[in-house]
Scaffold this motif. Structure first.
Motif, PDB file in Angstrom:
ATOM      1  N   PHE A  10      29.366  47.812  43.333  1.00  6.45           N
ATOM      2  CA  PHE A  10      30.456  47.191  42.572  1.00  6.45           C
ATOM      3  C   PHE A  10      30.824  45.878  43.241  1.00  6.45           C
ATOM      4  CE2 PHE A  10      32.584  49.878  45.674  1.00  6.45           C
ATOM      5  CZ  PHE A  10      33.586  49.064  46.170  1.00  6.45           C
ATOM      6  N   SER A  11      31.544  45.027  42.512  1.00  7.58           N
ATOM      7  CA  SER A  11      31.980  43.757  43.089  1.00  7.58           C
ATOM      8  C   SER A  11      33.499  43.696  43.024  1.00  7.58           C
ATOM      9  CB  SER A  11      31.357  42.600  42.323  1.00  7.58           C
ATOM     10  OG  SER A  11      31.729  42.678  40.969  1.00  7.58           O
ATOM     11  N   ILE A  12      34.072  42.826  43.856  1.00 11.60           N
ATOM     12  CA  ILE A  12      35.537  42.786  43.963  1.00 11.60           C
ATOM     13  C   ILE A  12      36.066  41.384  43.716  1.00 11.60           C
ATOM     14  CG2 ILE A  12      35.681  44.698  45.594  1.00 11.60           C
ATOM     15  CD1 ILE A  12      35.960  42.602  47.837  1.00 11.60           C
ATOM     16  N   VAL A  13      37.352  41.321  43.499  1.00 11.27           N
ATOM     17  CA  VAL A  13      38.020  40.053  43.220  1.00 11.27           C
ATOM     18  C   VAL A  13      39.417  40.155  43.827  1.00 11.27           C
ATOM     19  CG1 VAL A  13      38.939  40.852  41.013  1.00 11.27           C
ATOM     20  CG2 VAL A  13      38.463  38.457  41.305  1.00 11.27           C
ATOM     21  N   GLY A  14      40.056  39.002  44.066  1.00 10.84           N
ATOM     22  CA  GLY A  14      41.407  39.036  44.634  1.00 10.84           C
ATOM     23  C   GLY A  14      41.375  38.838  46.139  1.00 10.84           C
ATOM     24  N   GLY A  15      42.424  39.307  46.794  1.00  9.00           N
ATOM     25  CA  GLY A  15      42.507  39.160  48.243  1.00  9.00           C
ATOM     26  C   GLY A  15      43.615  38.197  48.637  1.00  9.00           C
ATOM     27  N   HIS A  16      43.995  38.265  49.887  1.00 12.30           N
ATOM     28  CA  HIS A  16      45.040  37.401  50.423  1.00 12.30           C
ATOM     29  C   HIS A  16      44.531  35.962  50.407  1.00 12.30           C
ATOM     30  CE1 HIS A  16      48.912  38.161  52.206  1.00 12.30           C
ATOM     31  NE2 HIS A  16      48.734  37.155  53.055  1.00 12.30           N
ATOM     32  N   GLY A  17      45.336  35.022  49.935  1.00 14.56           N
ATOM     33  CA  GLY A  17      44.915  33.628  49.950  1.00 14.56           C
ATOM     34  C   GLY A  17      43.862  33.309  48.906  1.00 14.56           C
ATOM     35  N   LEU A  40      46.805  38.354  46.621  1.00 11.62           N
ATOM     36  CA  LEU A  40      46.649  39.479  45.696  1.00 11.62           C
ATOM     37  C   LEU A  40      45.986  40.652  46.395  1.00 11.62           C
ATOM     38  CD1 LEU A  40      45.214  37.518  42.672  1.00 11.62           C
ATOM     39  CD2 LEU A  40      47.384  38.706  42.709  1.00 11.62           C
ATOM     40  N   PRO A  41      46.204  41.845  45.845  1.00  8.48           N
ATOM     41  CA  PRO A  41      45.432  42.997  46.336  1.00  8.48           C
ATOM     42  C   PRO A  41      43.949  42.795  45.969  1.00  8.48           C
ATOM     43  CG  PRO A  41      47.277  43.696  44.929  1.00  8.48           C
ATOM     44  CD  PRO A  41      47.132  42.214  44.769  1.00  8.48           C
ATOM     45  N   ILE A  42      43.099  43.690  46.464  1.00 13.95           N
ATOM     46  CA  ILE A  42      41.673  43.671  46.131  1.00 13.95           C
ATOM     47  C   ILE A  42      41.455  44.561  44.905  1.00 13.95           C
ATOM     48  CG2 ILE A  42      39.380  44.347  46.946  1.00 13.95           C
ATOM     49  CD1 ILE A  42      40.375  41.954  48.457  1.00 13.95           C
ATOM     50  N   GLN A  80      42.516  49.076  41.815  1.00 13.47           N
ATOM     51  CA  GLN A  80      42.906  48.380  43.045  1.00 13.47           C
ATOM     52  C   GLN A  80      42.437  49.202  44.245  1.00 13.47           C
ATOM     53  OE1 GLN A  80      47.108  47.517  43.335  1.00 13.47           O
ATOM     54  NE2 GLN A  80      47.005  47.364  45.560  1.00 13.47           N
ATOM     55  N   ILE A  81      41.738  48.552  45.181  1.00 15.52           N
ATOM     56  CA  ILE A  81      41.237  49.279  46.350  1.00 15.52           C
ATOM     57  C   ILE A  81      42.290  49.197  47.463  1.00 15.52           C
ATOM     58  CG2 ILE A  81      39.366  49.495  48.030  1.00 15.52           C
ATOM     59  CD1 ILE A  81      37.548  48.084  46.015  1.00 15.52           C
ATOM     60  N   GLY A  90      46.760  42.930  52.769  1.00 16.70           N
ATOM     61  CA  GLY A  90      46.805  41.677  53.512  1.00 16.70           C
ATOM     62  C   GLY A  90      45.435  41.106  53.875  1.00 16.70           C
ATOM     63  N   CYS A  91      44.347  41.795  53.456  1.00 13.48           N
ATOM     64  CA  CYS A  91      43.000  41.285  53.734  1.00 13.48           C
ATOM     65  C   CYS A  91      42.691  40.080  52.850  1.00 13.48           C
ATOM     66  CB  CYS A  91      41.952  42.350  53.420  1.00 13.48           C
ATOM     67  SG  CYS A  91      41.610  43.438  54.784  1.00 13.48           S
TER      68      CYS A  91
END
Length: 228
Positions: free
Chosen positions: A156-163, A169-171, A193-194, A204-205
């Motif tokens: 799977f692939s992810i989107v989002g993240g801090h900054g 955003l969350p992952i 959401q992971i 915060g990742c």
């Protein structure tokens, strides 16, 4: 006309799946992107009705659909015939094994290399607004998934993240591939959401940190996700 000449002509009956698809795409017909050619099977969806019949091959020429001869028909007219409800009866003859992609280039095997997928992701980090919009449904549920990471990767692939370009955003899960641990496990879906991976919180990742945490997992992977 000896009878053995007919052995490569066969009749295949297909039923549409729940999405109304036969799981095949065609190339050819009058005025098609590859010129005025015979109608051939250009591609088949792996789990679609056409592939499941095991009677069709890419490159087969379609002679008639429900006893309607395709000679002189346009590409679009043939597509309309394939979309008719009910059983579709195809008369096909064994064609050359040429793989024609719809753009007229021979098809290349698409690499399932994850690093390439991540590179593409970082280039287009687009979050789904619909996941973030508060909706009226039941509150999200916290689920724990157990994935077995094999040679296909987590899948799977992810989107989002801090900054991220959209702020902190969350992952979220961007897409689940057809192969890999997530597909085998079956419950992960786009927009989940992971929360944590193997007990390590992703709160915060940054996007890159989350990618490396996921890439460094081995074997049995436990993930906590919020799913709506």
């Amino acid at each position: 006309g000896h009878s053995e000449d007919l052995t490569h002509i066969r009749v295949v009956e297909l039923e549409h799946d729940i999405t109304g698809s036969l799981g095949l795409s065609i190339a050819g017909g009058i005025g098609s992107s590859i010129g005025d050619t015979a109608v051939i099977i250009a591609n088949m969806t792996p789990a679609g009705p056409a592939a499941k019949s095991q009677k069709l091959k890419i490159g087969d020429q379609i002679l008639s659909i429900n006893d309607v001869q395709l000679d002189g028909m346009s590409h679009d007219e043939v597509v309309q015939l394939l979309k008719k409800p009910g059983t579709i009866k195809l008369t096909v003859s064994h064609g050359e094994e040429t793989r024609v992609s719809v753009s007229g280039h021979t098809s290349r095997q698409v690499s399932t290399d994850m690093s390439q997928e991540y590179a593409e992701l970082m280039a287009q980090d687009n979050v789904f607004q619909e996941t973030l919009a508060p909706d009226e449904g039941p509150p999200p549920q916290c689920n724990t998934l157990h994935l077995n990471k094999g040679p296909e990767g987590l899948g799977f692939s992810i989107v989002g993240g801090h900054g991220s370009p959209h702020g902190d955003l969350p992952i979220y899960v961007k897409s689940v591939f057809s192969k890999g641990a997530a597909a085998d496990e079956g419950s992960l879906k786009r927009g989940d959401q992971i929360i944590s991976v193997n007990g390590q919180s992703l709160e915060g990742c940054t996007h890159d940190e989350a990618v490396s945490i996921l890439k460094n997992t081995r074997g049995a992977v436990t993930m906590t996700v919020l799913t709506s």
